[in-house]
Enzyme design. Structure first.
Site, PDB file in Angstrom:
ATOM      1  N   HIS A  33      -9.781  -3.561  12.861  1.00 46.74           N
ATOM      2  CA  HIS A  33      -8.594  -4.099  12.101  1.00 46.74           C
ATOM      3  C   HIS A  33      -8.464  -5.457  12.640  1.00 46.74           C
ATOM      4  CE1 HIS A  33      -4.695  -4.198   9.894  1.00 46.74           C
ATOM      5  NE2 HIS A  33      -5.679  -4.768   9.327  1.00 46.74           N
ATOM      6  N   ASP A  52      -9.610 -10.443   8.661  1.00 50.46           N
ATOM      7  CA  ASP A  52      -8.777  -8.982   8.722  1.00 50.46           C
ATOM      8  C   ASP A  52      -9.915  -7.763   9.012  1.00 50.46           C
ATOM      9  OD1 ASP A  52      -6.236  -7.748   7.960  1.00 50.46           O
ATOM     10  OD2 ASP A  52      -7.540  -6.679   6.402  1.00 50.46           O
ATOM     11  N   LYS A 105      -8.461  -2.267   1.357  1.00 46.02           N
ATOM     12  CA  LYS A 105      -8.420  -1.310   2.510  1.00 46.02           C
ATOM     13  C   LYS A 105      -8.971  -0.025   2.151  1.00 46.02           C
ATOM     14  CE  LYS A 105      -6.302  -3.376   6.018  1.00 46.02           C
ATOM     15  NZ  LYS A 105      -6.223  -4.613   5.725  1.00 46.02           N
ATOM     16  N   ARG A 153       0.817  -1.237   0.050  1.00 47.46           N
ATOM     17  CA  ARG A 153       0.033   0.102   0.035  1.00 47.46           C
ATOM     18  C   ARG A 153       0.901   1.314   0.008  1.00 47.46           C
ATOM     19  NH1 ARG A 153      -1.857   0.505   4.589  1.00 47.46           N
ATOM     20  NH2 ARG A 153      -1.173  -1.529   5.275  1.00 47.46           N
ATOM     21  N   LYS A 173      -3.070 -11.955  12.452  1.00 50.71           N
ATOM     22  CA  LYS A 173      -4.362 -11.911  12.620  1.00 50.71           C
ATOM     23  C   LYS A 173      -4.691 -13.310  11.644  1.00 50.71           C
ATOM     24  CE  LYS A 173      -5.270  -8.017  10.979  1.00 50.71           C
ATOM     25  NZ  LYS A 173      -3.974  -7.510  10.811  1.00 50.71           N
ATOM     26  N   THR A 174      -4.417 -13.269  10.524  1.00 51.85           N
ATOM     27  CA  THR A 174      -4.655 -14.543   9.375  1.00 51.85           C
ATOM     28  C   THR A 174      -4.195 -15.805   9.972  1.00 51.85           C
ATOM     29  OG1 THR A 174      -4.639 -12.818   7.738  1.00 51.85           O
ATOM     30  CG2 THR A 174      -4.387 -15.383   7.214  1.00 51.85           C
ATOM     31  N   ARG A 216       1.336 -12.404  -1.299  1.00 53.59           N
ATOM     32  CA  ARG A 216      -0.059 -12.620  -0.974  1.00 53.59           C
ATOM     33  C   ARG A 216      -0.891 -13.562  -1.716  1.00 53.59           C
ATOM     34  NH1 ARG A 216      -1.917  -9.546   4.036  1.00 53.59           N
ATOM     35  NH2 ARG A 216      -0.131  -8.136   4.245  1.00 53.59           N
ATOM     36  N   SER A 252      -0.677  -5.107  10.377  1.00 51.77           N
ATOM     37  CA  SER A 252      -0.297  -5.983   9.523  1.00 51.77           C
ATOM     38  C   SER A 252       0.947  -6.676   9.727  1.00 51.77           C
ATOM     39  CB  SER A 252       0.202  -5.201   8.059  1.00 51.77           C
ATOM     40  OG  SER A 252      -0.875  -4.214   7.636  1.00 51.77           O
TER      41      SER A 252
HETATM   42  N1  LIG Z   1       4.667 -16.218  16.524  1.00 51.19           N
HETATM   43  C1  LIG Z   1       3.932 -15.947  15.480  1.00 51.19           C
HETATM   44  N2  LIG Z   1       2.766 -15.545  15.392  1.00 51.19           N
HETATM   45  C2  LIG Z   1       2.082 -15.344  14.195  1.00 51.19           C
HETATM   46  N3  LIG Z   1       2.481 -15.066  13.115  1.00 51.19           N
HETATM   47  C3  LIG Z   1       4.020 -15.524  12.970  1.00 51.19           C
HETATM   48  C4  LIG Z   1       4.882 -16.147  14.021  1.00 51.19           C
HETATM   49  N4  LIG Z   1       5.811 -16.145  13.677  1.00 51.19           N
HETATM   50  C5  LIG Z   1       6.143 -15.885  12.101  1.00 51.19           C
HETATM   51  N5  LIG Z   1       4.856 -15.607  11.708  1.00 51.19           N
HETATM   52  C6  LIG Z   1       4.523 -15.193  10.532  1.00 51.19           C
HETATM   53  O1  LIG Z   1       4.112 -13.955  10.471  1.00 51.19           O
HETATM   54  C7  LIG Z   1       3.105 -13.556   9.423  1.00 51.19           C
HETATM   55  C8  LIG Z   1       1.790 -13.090  10.096  1.00 51.19           C
HETATM   56  O2  LIG Z   1       1.011 -12.655   8.957  1.00 51.19           O
HETATM   57  P1  LIG Z   1      -0.494 -12.753   9.084  1.00 51.19           P
HETATM   58  O3  LIG Z   1      -0.781 -12.689   7.429  1.00 51.19           O
HETATM   59  O4  LIG Z   1      -1.122 -13.482   9.984  1.00 51.19           O
HETATM   60  O5  LIG Z   1      -0.579 -10.921   9.341  1.00 51.19           O
HETATM   61  P2  LIG Z   1      -2.040 -10.156   9.710  1.00 51.19           P
HETATM   62  O6  LIG Z   1      -2.121  -9.636  10.896  1.00 51.19           O
HETATM   63  O7  LIG Z   1      -3.101 -10.815   9.101  1.00 51.19           O
HETATM   64  O8  LIG Z   1      -1.627  -8.962   8.532  1.00 51.19           O
HETATM   65  P3  LIG Z   1      -2.512  -8.274   7.547  1.00 51.19           P
HETATM   66  O9  LIG Z   1      -3.329  -7.484   8.072  1.00 51.19           O
HETATM   67  O10 LIG Z   1      -1.354  -7.808   6.648  1.00 51.19           O
HETATM   68  O11 LIG Z   1      -2.960  -9.220   6.565  1.00 51.19           O
HETATM   69  C9  LIG Z   1       2.946 -14.842   8.871  1.00 51.19           C
HETATM   70  O12 LIG Z   1       3.794 -14.810   7.459  1.00 51.19           O
HETATM   71  C10 LIG Z   1       3.486 -15.832   9.715  1.00 51.19           C
HETATM   72  O13 LIG Z   1       3.910 -17.376   9.218  1.00 51.19           O
HETATM   73  O1  LIG Z   2      -3.689  -3.798   3.189  1.00 51.57           O
HETATM   74  C1  LIG Z   2      -2.977  -4.824   2.974  1.00 51.57           C
HETATM   75  O2  LIG Z   2      -2.117  -4.590   1.906  1.00 51.57           O
HETATM   76  C2  LIG Z   2      -2.805  -5.870   3.632  1.00 51.57           C
HETATM   77  C3  LIG Z   2      -3.214  -5.743   4.924  1.00 51.57           C
HETATM   78  O3  LIG Z   2      -4.270  -6.450   5.246  1.00 51.57           O
HETATM   79  C4  LIG Z   2      -2.781  -4.778   5.690  1.00 51.57           C
HETATM   80  O4  LIG Z   2      -1.892  -4.208   5.483  1.00 51.57           O
HETATM   81  O5  LIG Z   2      -3.434  -4.375   7.147  1.00 51.57           O
HETATM   82 CA   LIG Z   3      -4.070 -10.853   7.180  1.00 51.06          CA
HETATM   83 MN   LIG Z   4      -5.004  -6.054   7.318  1.00 49.96          MN
END
Ligand SMILES: Nc1ncnc2c1ncn2[C@@H]1O[C@H](COP(=O)(O)OP(=O)(O)OP(=O)(O)O)[C@@H](O)[C@H]1O
Ligand SMILES: O=C([O-])CC(=O)C(=O)O
Ligand SMILES: [Ca+2]
Ligand SMILES: [Mn+2]
Length: 558
Positions: A246, A283, A226, A83, A268-269, A348, A264
């Site tokens: 979020h 998300d 977003k 972004r 979360k995911t 992604r 991010s």
């Molecule tokens: N202890 C941990 N807990 C969670 N995730 C971990 C950990 N260690 C490594 N990771 C890695 O960190 C990343 C977490 O990314 P995730 O997609 O869950 O983020 P998100 O909070 O969903 O972000 P976004 O809002 O950008 O989607 C993954 O690639 C995961 O494999």
């Molecule tokens: O928005 C994006 O590119 C991915 C995401 O979920 C974040 O950054 O929170």
């Molecule tokens: Ca995510």
């Molecule tokens: Mn997000």
């Protein structure tokens, strides 16, 4: 999906029955809306809610996409692979100006400049042979959902929003009518830097009065998802009195709901995909009087280092219909290479939520959340992997939004960078943070929700010396929250931050649970802890006048 032509076509043959055309359902009044907006309907070929297979064909034919071995579509977003928050603007107009929190996050744009960029986007779309339209919903609760129309020049963008919005039934599509919000995505074409207020060729802008969003100069698909999230951060509180979050959300076999907040890359995911719990969403959610509903119809998972054993649910969601973004692949086998960060660390995969086996569809729960989990990725490695927060701490940590930005998700971030991202999603909030924080506090109090802080970041040292908390430990902590083990645990209060840390958790080594024990250099630990506390105090100054003395006092003590 609407019914298509009954007669099978031969290869290369064009359909003759007009109802089999992809503009199906967009007739009369609906089509007139496009002409009124400035689209040259004699020239462009509109494909509305085209089938996934056709979007594949077009992405391959016109955009150089390829099919991965598992059937997913591999696409590339060009120069921008994350972004561009510095190029995001909100139009200053009378209907929303008193609600918007103006500043570095919500940068002002005047109405005239918006008109210029909107016209530029439509002019560009008019030069294209194919223009893709996707009509869908944001928000699973029928009472609070909005109708969203996406108009884009790339098949990949249409497929992305097909996956990320809630897909309408054939009947809903036929009766769609006027959208509540429209995105004009001309991301392949730049903004004009000589237009007033433009600081680069990239421009992402939201106009609440016109209920429109325009994208120029970035093809990163995440901007659309977003963008709609920002719209919900305005509409849900202002129009419906709901709280937009979020966060991810899941539900246990006994019906208990958990929310996982986090910026991010905090998990979360990853952590909401739990074989023992059904997934509500990964998300973006809304907490209403009825409970919790997902805003989206799909997930957008990080793929860096994606591994079949560690994250099986996500790994198996990479199949026909899913989009792999900026992932490289083996030319001979078409196997994606998740280890390669050559294009970006922010690789992604966007897939419909039903690709997760235990997704809860419809994605909502008529339950108030029992547990709220704040995910923080502490690159300093001094925060404990888990602690229990009281109500004042819950507000303090939400307003602070401390974490680290992970590389790639935003333009220009190359290594984990400490940040205070209020509401765990500063780039997406529209109102003053205290409005979201006070709603959250009221809701948590009314529902008796418990609040946990989980550090998914570094342990045993800062980024560079320590390592990221192994995923298996974080998962064991989340399991202990859900099983009730943690509610019954003994807690010890930490110095400086005053966090209540459990003294023991089944399966977690003591030196992981206690960061001081994990650091070999105790002096460095103490210095780093104090440095972080100082950063907290400084960052909180801007909220101090907005909240009660108890909340201010919930911060670290030096
Ligand atoms: N202890 C941990 N807990 C969670 N995730 C971990 C950990 N260690 C490594 N990771 C890695 O960190 C990343 C977490 O990314 P995730 O997609 O869950 O983020 P998100 O909070 O969903 O972000 P976004 O809002 O950008 O989607 C993954 O690639 C995961 O494999
Ligand atoms: O928005 C994006 O590119 C991915 C995401 O979920 C974040 O950054 O929170
Ligand atoms: Ca995510
Ligand atoms: Mn997000």
């Amino acid at each position: 999906m609407p019914a298509r032509a009954a007669t099978p076509l031969r290869h290369g043959e064009e359909p003759t029955d007009p109802s089999s055309q992809p503009t199906y359902g967009l007739l009369g009044k609906d089509l007139a809306m496009f002409s009124e907006a400035g689209f040259d309907m004699d020239k462009i070929h509109l494909k509305r809610n085209a089938p996934v297979a056709q979007l594949y064909e077009d992405a391959i034919k016109y955009e150089g996409a390829v099919i991965a071995a598992s059937g997913a579509l591999i696409n590339f977003s060009g120069k921008k692979t994350g972004r561009s928050p510095k190029d995001k603007r909100i139009v200053y107009e009378e209907t929303s100006k008193d609600d918007v929190w103006w500043g570095a996050i919500n940068i002002q744009m005047d109405e005239h400049t918006f008109e210029i960029n909107r016209e530029r986007a439509i002019d560009y779309l008019n030069t294209r042979d194919n223009v893709y339209v996707f009509d869908g919903f944001a928000g699973w609760d029928p009472k609070y959902r909005i109708k969203v129309r996406v108009i884009a020049s790339r098949a990949y963008h249409a497929l992305f929003m097909h996956n990320m919005l809630i897909r309408p039934t054939a009947k809903e599509l036929e009766e769609f009518g006027t959208p509540d919000f429209t995105i004009y995505n001309a991301g392949q074409f730049p903004a004009n830097r000589f237009t007033a207020g433009m600081t680069s060729q990239t421009s992402v802008e939201v106009n609440f009065k016109r209920r429109e969003m325009v994208i120029l100069g970035t093809e990163y698909a995440g901007e659309m998802k977003k963008g709609i999230f920002s719209v919900m951060h305005y509409l849900q509180p202002v129009k419906f009195g709901n709280l937009s979050l979020h966060s991810s959300a899941n539900q246990g076999p006994d019906g208990d709901v958990s929310l996982f907040f986090g910026l991010s890359g905090t998990g979360k995911t990853t952590l909401s995909a739990d074989p023992r719990r059904s997934l509500i969403g990964d998300d973006e959610h809304v907490w209403s009087d009825n409970g919790v509903f997902n805003i989206e119809g799909g997930c957008y998972a990080k793929c860096v280092g994606l591994d079949a054993e560690k994250e099986p649910a996500i790994f198996n969601a990479v199949r026909f219909g899913s989009i792999l973004e900026n992932v490289t692949y083996d030319y001979a086998t078409r196997e994606p290479n998740y280890e390669d960060t050559g294009i970006t660390e922010n690789t992604r995969c966007a897939y419909p939520i039903e690709y997760i086996d235990n997704a809860k569809i419809p994605c909502m729960a008529n339950e108030q959340p029992k547990n709220v989990i704040y995910l923080t990725c502490d690159a300093f490695g001094v925060l404990p992997p888990v602690s229990l927060l009281d109500s004042n701490q819950a507000q303090y940590w939400f307003l602070s939004g401390y974490t680290s930005k992970t590389p790639g998700t935003e333009d220009g971030i190359a290594e984990p960078t400490p940040t205070f991202s209020t509401c765990f999603g500063a780039p997406f909030i529209i109102l003053h943070p205290s409005r979201y924080a006070s709603m959250l506090a009221k809701k948590m109090e009314a529902a008796g929700t418990r609040c946990w802080l989980i550090n998914t970041g570094w342990v045993g040292g800062a980024f560079g010396t320590g390592k990221r908390c192994p995923l298996k430990y974080t998962r064991a902590i989340v399991d202990a929250v859900h099983s009730g083990e943690l509610s019954n645990a003994q807690f010890k209060e930490t110095p400086v931050f005053g966090l209540k840390v459990p003294t023991k958790i089944e399966g977690i080594p003591d030196d992981v649970l206690n960061p001081e024990a994990a650091w070999s250099d105790k002096k460095a630990y103490q210095q780093t802890l104090e440095k972080l506390a100082g950063m907290f105090n400084k960052a909180f100054e801007r909220y101090a006048t907005e909240c009660s003395p108890e909340v201010v006092a919930a911060g670290p003590k030096l």
